[in-house]
Design a protein around this motif. Structure first.
Motif, short mmCIF file in Angstrom:
data_model
loop_
_atom_site.label_atom_id
_atom_site.label_comp_id
_atom_site.label_asym_id
_atom_site.label_seq_id
_atom_site.Cartn_x
_atom_site.Cartn_y
_atom_site.Cartn_z
N SER A 1 63.37 67.29 27.00
CA SER A 1 63.75 67.83 28.54
C SER A 1 63.37 69.16 29.27
O SER A 1 63.28 68.72 30.75
N LYS A 2 62.68 69.95 28.36
CA LYS A 2 62.14 71.30 28.66
C LYS A 2 60.14 70.44 28.51
O LYS A 2 59.33 71.77 29.34
N TYR A 3 60.01 69.23 28.27
CA TYR A 3 58.51 69.19 28.54
C TYR A 3 57.98 69.23 29.84
O TYR A 3 58.55 68.65 30.89
N ILE A 4 57.09 70.33 30.52
CA ILE A 4 56.58 70.62 31.21
C ILE A 4 56.10 69.14 32.50
O ILE A 4 56.37 69.19 33.57
N PHE A 5 55.10 68.32 31.57
CA PHE A 5 55.07 67.07 32.94
C PHE A 5 55.71 65.52 33.10
O PHE A 5 55.78 65.53 32.35
N THR A 6 56.82 66.63 33.28
CA THR A 6 58.08 64.80 34.21
C THR A 6 58.08 65.56 35.00
O THR A 6 58.10 66.89 36.17
N HIS A 7 59.24 65.16 36.58
CA HIS A 7 60.05 65.17 37.61
C HIS A 7 60.15 66.57 37.53
O HIS A 7 60.39 66.60 38.52
N LYS A 8 60.88 66.88 36.76
CA LYS A 8 61.17 68.44 36.76
C LYS A 8 60.89 69.27 36.83
O LYS A 8 61.13 70.66 37.67
N TYR A 9 59.90 69.31 36.67
CA TYR A 9 58.19 70.17 37.12
C TYR A 9 56.60 69.44 37.13
O TYR A 9 56.62 69.70 38.62
N PHE A 10 56.02 69.81 36.53
CA PHE A 10 54.63 69.28 37.64
C PHE A 10 54.03 67.90 37.23
O PHE A 10 53.14 67.97 37.83
N GLY A 11 55.51 67.16 37.23
CA GLY A 11 55.34 65.54 37.82
C GLY A 11 53.97 64.38 35.94
O GLY A 11 54.05 65.56 35.10
N SER A 12 54.37 63.16 36.13
CA SER A 12 53.90 62.68 34.83
C SER A 12 52.66 63.48 34.21
O SER A 12 51.47 63.78 35.16
N PHE A 13 52.45 63.32 33.16
CA PHE A 13 51.69 63.68 31.93
C PHE A 13 50.45 62.97 32.84
O PHE A 13 48.99 63.14 33.51
N ASN A 14 49.81 61.54 33.31
CA ASN A 14 48.80 60.92 33.51
C ASN A 14 49.70 60.67 34.62
O ASN A 14 50.70 59.98 34.60
N GLY A 15 48.99 60.13 36.01
CA GLY A 15 49.18 60.11 37.19
C GLY A 15 49.91 58.55 37.23
O GLY A 15 48.87 58.28 37.48
N THR A 16 50.62 58.52 37.71
CA THR A 16 51.82 57.02 38.76
C THR A 16 51.58 56.33 39.28
O THR A 16 51.73 55.65 39.80
N GLY A 17 50.98 56.82 40.48
CA GLY A 17 50.01 56.43 41.85
C GLY A 17 49.42 56.11 41.67
O GLY A 17 48.44 56.33 40.61
N PRO A 18 48.53 55.57 43.09
CA PRO A 18 47.32 54.58 43.07
C PRO A 18 46.38 55.67 42.86
O PRO A 18 46.64 57.07 43.26
N ALA A 19 45.17 55.06 41.97
CA ALA A 19 44.33 55.90 41.37
C ALA A 19 44.64 57.62 40.62
O ALA A 19 44.05 58.62 40.53
#
Length: 274
Positions: free
Chosen positions: A153-171
């Motif tokens: 749960s401490k992985y940095i690329f999650t909603h708790k911290y820096f967001g998804s490793f691969n951007g999940t929005g448009p483009a």
């Protein structure tokens, strides 16, 4: 065309809402130019995952304040230590584009240049919120392929911290995390180039050595094939060193055409051991 976001998103503002505090813990009281409350205060920088939930929110809110507040407004409200986020970005980009050679990297100046830049950032955050004791750091080894936090749960690329490793929005835009929908500033010489207030502090800005990069297409066609931009639309120039087209931060580490393909930086997969 959609306008570049410039304010804290409503849902993010709610996420970063802080509890009420008493008068002894005021935020944003301006420090004096001579040092003020920063003088002689020992600072202990903590890793992002070491911060309490409350402190994590405070730091994120302060970052957003640097991003969305101009130098002029910020220094009136928060004091002489305030720096706009994109002005700090400009100082870093300028060091790379100096025609004499890279003045911030690939040599012994790397350490001193970045220590000074981080100090300016730290002082700015503390000017906005004097409850912030120091600039947090990211121990990237913890998130490497075999890092201690990779599958936790401490992985940095999650909603708790820096967001998804691969951007999940448009483009591949980053639409989750503490800095979701982080806007990319449009380059404006009156703010970042010759004649700007920054020019008095940066020879690079005064000489216009970094002037952003023009987007490859209009925002409405960004990430789309067989798309036509509105008649007469002129692609804008943004504060980035490559010709992307998103209005907010995007992450696509596996894109073979991206700057990250050169493995020089960004969020490509970290493969060394923790």
């Amino acid at each position: 065309e959609a306008a570049t976001p410039g304010a804290l998103p409503a849902d993010l503002a709610a996420l970063l809402q802080l509890p009420a505090r008493d008068a002894s813990d005021a935020r944003g009281s301006p420090p004096s130019a001579a040092g003020g409350k920063f003088k002689h205060r020992p600072r202990v920088r903590q890793e992002w995952r070491q911060l309490s939930v409350d402190m994590r929110k405070r730091v994120a809110r302060a970052f957003w304040t640097l991003k969305t507040t101009s130098r002029e407004e910020g220094r009136v409200k928060y004091g002489a230590h305030f720096n706009n986020y994109d002005e700090l970005l400009m100082l870093h980009a300028c060091a790379v584009r100096d025609p004499r050679c890279d003045q911030g990297h690939a040599g012994p100046q790397f350490m001193t240049f970045h220590r000074l830049l981080l100090l300016k950032l730290e002082m700015s955050l503390m000017a906005v919120d004097c409850g912030i004791k120091a600039l947090p750091y990211w121990d990237m080894g913890k998130d490497a392929a075999s890092g201690a936090y990779r599958h936790t749960s401490k992985y940095i690329f999650t909603h708790k911290y820096f967001g998804s490793f691969n951007g999940t929005g448009p483009a591949n835009t980053v639409i989750d995390g503490l800095f979701k929908n982080w806007p990319i500033a449009e380059y404006d010489a009156s703010k970042y180039g010759p004649g700007s207030p920054l020019a008095s502090e940066s020879r690079c800005a005064a000489m216009g050595w970094f002037a952003g990069s023009k987007a490859i297409t209009c925002p409405s066609c960004c990430g789309k094939e067989d798309c036509t931009c509105p008649a007469g639309y002129v692609n804008k120039t943004y504060m980035r060193s490559h010709d992307d087209c998103t209005l907010t931060t995007a992450r696509q580490p596996d894109d073979p055409t991206s700057p990250n393909a050169l493995k020089l930086g960004g969020t490509y997969e970290i493969v060394f051991n923790d």
